[in-house]
Scaffold this motif. Structure first.
Motif, PDB file in Angstrom:
ATOM      1  N   PHE A   1       0.870  -1.189   0.000  1.00  0.00           N
ATOM      2  CA  PHE A   1       0.000   0.000   0.000  1.00  0.00           C
ATOM      3  C   PHE A   1       0.899   1.229   0.000  1.00  0.00           C
ATOM      4  CE2 PHE A   1       1.301  -0.367   4.337  1.00  0.00           C
ATOM      5  CZ  PHE A   1       1.182   0.906   4.894  1.00  0.00           C
ATOM      6  N   SER A   2       0.435   2.416  -0.251  1.00  0.00           N
ATOM      7  CA  SER A   2      -0.785   2.780  -0.968  1.00  0.00           C
ATOM      8  C   SER A   2      -0.457   2.664  -2.451  1.00  0.00           C
ATOM      9  CB  SER A   2      -1.169   4.209  -0.634  1.00  0.00           C
ATOM     10  OG  SER A   2      -1.374   4.377   0.769  1.00  0.00           O
ATOM     11  N   ILE A   3      -1.102   1.745  -3.120  1.00  0.00           N
ATOM     12  CA  ILE A   3      -0.740   1.402  -4.491  1.00  0.00           C
ATOM     13  C   ILE A   3      -1.894   1.698  -5.432  1.00  0.00           C
ATOM     14  CG2 ILE A   3      -1.477  -1.013  -4.189  1.00  0.00           C
ATOM     15  CD1 ILE A   3       0.887  -1.795  -6.052  1.00  0.00           C
ATOM     16  N   ALA A   4      -1.556   2.194  -6.623  1.00  0.00           N
ATOM     17  CA  ALA A   4      -2.581   2.495  -7.616  1.00  0.00           C
ATOM     18  C   ALA A   4      -3.032   1.218  -8.318  1.00  0.00           C
ATOM     19  CB  ALA A   4      -2.049   3.496  -8.638  1.00  0.00           C
ATOM     20  N   ASN A   5      -4.281   1.195  -8.685  1.00  0.00           N
ATOM     21  CA  ASN A   5      -4.870   0.039  -9.364  1.00  0.00           C
ATOM     22  C   ASN A   5      -4.747   0.230 -10.871  1.00  0.00           C
ATOM     23  OD1 ASN A   5      -6.384  -2.083 -10.301  1.00  0.00           O
ATOM     24  ND2 ASN A   5      -8.233  -1.582  -9.158  1.00  0.00           N
ATOM     25  N   THR A   6      -3.856  -0.535 -11.504  1.00  0.00           N
ATOM     26  CA  THR A   6      -3.686  -0.472 -12.956  1.00  0.00           C
ATOM     27  C   THR A   6      -3.745  -1.880 -13.543  1.00  0.00           C
ATOM     28  OG1 THR A   6      -1.271  -0.726 -12.995  1.00  0.00           O
ATOM     29  CG2 THR A   6      -2.134   1.502 -12.641  1.00  0.00           C
ATOM     30  N   ASN A   7      -4.064  -1.974 -14.812  1.00  0.00           N
ATOM     31  CA  ASN A   7      -4.152  -3.275 -15.475  1.00  0.00           C
ATOM     32  C   ASN A   7      -2.814  -4.008 -15.449  1.00  0.00           C
ATOM     33  OD1 ASN A   7      -6.865  -2.946 -16.105  1.00  0.00           O
ATOM     34  ND2 ASN A   7      -6.421  -1.958 -18.070  1.00  0.00           N
TER      35      ASN A   7
ATOM     36  N   TYR B   1      -9.051   5.427  -1.434  1.00  0.00           N
ATOM     37  CA  TYR B   1      -9.073   6.843  -1.817  1.00  0.00           C
ATOM     38  C   TYR B   1      -8.909   6.932  -3.330  1.00  0.00           C
ATOM     39  CZ  TYR B   1      -8.506  11.875  -0.984  1.00  0.00           C
ATOM     40  OH  TYR B   1      -8.693  13.230  -0.941  1.00  0.00           O
ATOM     41  N   THR B   2      -9.327   8.040  -3.893  1.00  0.00           N
ATOM     42  CA  THR B   2      -9.140   8.294  -5.325  1.00  0.00           C
ATOM     43  C   THR B   2      -8.433   9.626  -5.497  1.00  0.00           C
ATOM     44  OG1 THR B   2     -11.124   7.057  -5.950  1.00  0.00           O
ATOM     45  CG2 THR B   2     -10.269   8.626  -7.553  1.00  0.00           C
ATOM     46  N   VAL B   3      -7.341   9.609  -6.235  1.00  0.00           N
ATOM     47  CA  VAL B   3      -6.597  10.838  -6.507  1.00  0.00           C
ATOM     48  C   VAL B   3      -6.711  11.177  -7.989  1.00  0.00           C
ATOM     49  CG1 VAL B   3      -4.955  10.533  -4.628  1.00  0.00           C
ATOM     50  CG2 VAL B   3      -4.470   9.515  -6.861  1.00  0.00           C
ATOM     51  N   GLN B   4      -6.488  12.432  -8.288  1.00  0.00           N
ATOM     52  CA  GLN B   4      -6.500  12.860  -9.686  1.00  0.00           C
ATOM     53  C   GLN B   4      -5.062  12.994 -10.163  1.00  0.00           C
ATOM     54  OE1 GLN B   4      -8.267  16.679 -10.650  1.00  0.00           O
ATOM     55  NE2 GLN B   4      -8.888  15.941 -12.663  1.00  0.00           N
TER      56      GLN B   4
ATOM     57  N   LEU C   1      -2.272  19.005 -17.736  1.00  0.00           N
ATOM     58  CA  LEU C   1      -3.202  18.041 -18.324  1.00  0.00           C
ATOM     59  C   LEU C   1      -3.650  17.020 -17.279  1.00  0.00           C
ATOM     60  CD1 LEU C   1      -4.470  17.067 -21.098  1.00  0.00           C
ATOM     61  CD2 LEU C   1      -2.592  15.398 -21.144  1.00  0.00           C
ATOM     62  N   PRO C   2      -4.974  16.924 -17.015  1.00  0.00           N
ATOM     63  CA  PRO C   2      -5.458  15.833 -16.162  1.00  0.00           C
ATOM     64  C   PRO C   2      -5.388  14.522 -16.934  1.00  0.00           C
ATOM     65  CG  PRO C   2      -7.296  17.107 -17.004  1.00  0.00           C
ATOM     66  CD  PRO C   2      -6.054  17.818 -17.467  1.00  0.00           C
ATOM     67  N   VAL C   3      -4.981  13.449 -16.255  1.00  0.00           N
ATOM     68  CA  VAL C   3      -4.798  12.168 -16.932  1.00  0.00           C
ATOM     69  C   VAL C   3      -5.883  11.172 -16.581  1.00  0.00           C
ATOM     70  CG1 VAL C   3      -3.222  10.220 -17.289  1.00  0.00           C
ATOM     71  CG2 VAL C   3      -2.303  12.531 -17.033  1.00  0.00           C
ATOM     72  N   VAL C   4      -6.060  10.919 -15.296  1.00  0.00           N
ATOM     73  CA  VAL C   4      -7.010   9.891 -14.885  1.00  0.00           C
ATOM     74  C   VAL C   4      -7.329  10.068 -13.409  1.00  0.00           C
ATOM     75  CG1 VAL C   4      -5.268   8.182 -14.220  1.00  0.00           C
ATOM     76  CG2 VAL C   4      -7.499   7.404 -15.017  1.00  0.00           C
ATOM     77  N   ASN C   5      -8.540   9.652 -13.022  1.00  0.00           N
ATOM     78  CA  ASN C   5      -8.877   9.541 -11.604  1.00  0.00           C
ATOM     79  C   ASN C   5      -8.428   8.161 -11.145  1.00  0.00           C
ATOM     80  OD1 ASN C   5     -10.076  12.068 -11.752  1.00  0.00           O
ATOM     81  ND2 ASN C   5     -12.084  11.230 -12.205  1.00  0.00           N
ATOM     82  N   MET C   6      -7.451   8.127 -10.252  1.00  0.00           N
ATOM     83  CA  MET C   6      -6.761   6.891  -9.907  1.00  0.00           C
ATOM     84  C   MET C   6      -7.180   6.342  -8.548  1.00  0.00           C
ATOM     85  SD  MET C   6      -4.186   4.842 -10.935  1.00  0.00           S
ATOM     86  CE  MET C   6      -2.948   5.755 -11.876  1.00  0.00           C
ATOM     87  N   PRO C   7      -7.805   5.156  -8.517  1.00  0.00           N
ATOM     88  CA  PRO C   7      -8.073   4.517  -7.217  1.00  0.00           C
ATOM     89  C   PRO C   7      -6.771   3.994  -6.626  1.00  0.00           C
ATOM     90  CG  PRO C   7      -9.411   3.554  -9.001  1.00  0.00           C
ATOM     91  CD  PRO C   7      -8.340   4.365  -9.632  1.00  0.00           C
ATOM     92  N   ILE C   8      -6.561   4.255  -5.361  1.00  0.00           N
ATOM     93  CA  ILE C   8      -5.396   3.718  -4.683  1.00  0.00           C
ATOM     94  C   ILE C   8      -5.849   2.944  -3.446  1.00  0.00           C
ATOM     95  CG2 ILE C   8      -3.793   5.468  -5.511  1.00  0.00           C
ATOM     96  CD1 ILE C   8      -4.022   6.833  -2.833  1.00  0.00           C
ATOM     97  N   GLY C   9      -5.078   1.929  -3.087  1.00  0.00           N
ATOM     98  CA  GLY C   9      -5.483   1.114  -1.965  1.00  0.00           C
ATOM     99  C   GLY C   9      -4.445   0.070  -1.632  1.00  0.00           C
ATOM    100  N   ILE C  10      -4.895  -1.170  -1.464  1.00  0.00           N
ATOM    101  CA  ILE C  10      -4.053  -2.270  -1.001  1.00  0.00           C
ATOM    102  C   ILE C  10      -4.089  -3.416  -2.011  1.00  0.00           C
ATOM    103  CG2 ILE C  10      -3.638  -3.906   0.878  1.00  0.00           C
ATOM    104  CD1 ILE C  10      -5.227  -2.005   2.695  1.00  0.00           C
ATOM    105  N   SER C  11      -2.929  -3.998  -2.288  1.00  0.00           N
ATOM    106  CA  SER C  11      -2.831  -5.185  -3.128  1.00  0.00           C
ATOM    107  C   SER C  11      -2.008  -6.238  -2.400  1.00  0.00           C
ATOM    108  CB  SER C  11      -2.172  -4.870  -4.469  1.00  0.00           C
ATOM    109  OG  SER C  11      -3.043  -4.158  -5.314  1.00  0.00           O
ATOM    110  N   THR C  12      -2.064  -7.468  -2.909  1.00  0.00           N
ATOM    111  CA  THR C  12      -1.251  -8.548  -2.372  1.00  0.00           C
ATOM    112  C   THR C  12      -0.698  -9.378  -3.519  1.00  0.00           C
ATOM    113  OG1 THR C  12      -1.207 -10.381  -0.770  1.00  0.00           O
ATOM    114  CG2 THR C  12      -3.171 -10.202  -2.150  1.00  0.00           C
ATOM    115  N   HIS C  13       0.324 -10.150  -3.249  1.00  0.00           N
ATOM    116  CA  HIS C  13       0.950 -11.002  -4.260  1.00  0.00           C
ATOM    117  C   HIS C  13      -0.103 -11.893  -4.913  1.00  0.00           C
ATOM    118  CE1 HIS C  13       3.450 -14.264  -5.902  1.00  0.00           C
ATOM    119  NE2 HIS C  13       4.484 -13.424  -5.831  1.00  0.00           N
TER     120      HIS C  13
END
Length: 255
Positions: free
Chosen positions: A87-93, A106-109, A201-213
């Protein structure tokens, strides 16, 4: 009889001892990134995400062991060690190929920034960044969001967001990428003036949170996932958010 009772007391004390009932320690990797997480002058972990993990502790079956280090090392460790979290990690594909997503808090811009004295730099869309030099933090989600890689001729990978900001400040690059919360904190940390920089330039509204292996035991992952869900349902997450952030409306940004 006395001998039997003594033996019973000894066996009972062993069975109920703290060691016998100790929970497993599960590592949560992170970086210093205020206001989400950092250490105060006494070395105590503080921040928005730290408060969330403290609030989640009663709802999980393990002890949360927070380990703070540079982001690239935290990311590497979490990517290579099952049954750990980050954490605090962004959720990306791209990151979902290596991690299981636990949940957002949380969501950041995310924005692209330039110096205010460079009005010649104008971006209409993401592809326009190819005309300029850009500093990005190594292992940051920006590479994924901007569909770039570390071999791009105009991209410079810095060891941290503050290192990238320093490059921009001294005109070593034209642009940097950050979210509005982290950027404001970095400006404060470096002693710069916020008005000297402009979001171009705004790029994306980014959800950030928790990930695991990706190979973390599913029971462990679900335990943490349910704990975060509980904080959302019982209002604790909302209260923690109100302590750290002012109310705001995030505009819709489409990729």
């Amino acid at each position: 009889m006395i001998r039997f009772l003594s033996a019973f007391i000894i066996i009972s004390s062993v069975l109920i001892s703290p060691i016998a009932n100790a929970k497993d320690k599960i590592v949560f990797y992170t970086e210093s990134y205020p206001p989400f997480q950092s250490q105060d002058q006494q070395g105590v972990f503080v921040g928005f995400a730290i408060d969330i993990l403290h609030a989640a502790q009663p709802y999980v079956d393990f002890d949360i062991d927070i380990q703070m280090m540079p982001w690239s090392r935290a990311y590497y460790n979490a990517q290579n060690q099952p049954n750990t979290f980050i954490f605090s990690i962004a959720n990306t594909n791209k990151r979902l190929a290596h991690f299981k997503w636990i949940g957002d808090f949380y969501t950041v811009q995310d924005m692209i920034y330039r110096k205010s004295n460079r009005p010649d730099i104008q971006l209409e869309n993401i592809s326009d960044i190819n005309r300029y030099t850009l500093a990005l933090s190594r292992s940051d989600a920006a590479l994924d969001r901007l569909k770039l890689d570390g071999n791009h001729p105009h991209v410079y990978l810095a060891r941290s967001q503050t290192a990238a900001l320093k490059m921009l400040h001294f005109d070593r690059v034209d642009l940097i990428y950050n979210n509005e919360v982290g950027f404001a904190e970095d400006i404060k940390k470096m002693g710069y003036t916020l008005s000297d920089f402009t979001a171009v330039l705004p790029v994306v509204n980014m959800p950030i949170g928790i990930s695991t292996h990706k190979d973390t035991d599913e029971t462990l992952a679900n335990n943490m996932r349910q704990a975060l869900h509980t904080l959302k349902q019982n209002g604790e997450l909302e209260k923690i958010t109100a302590r750290w952030f002012s109310p705001r409306v995030i505009p819709l940004v489409t990729e």
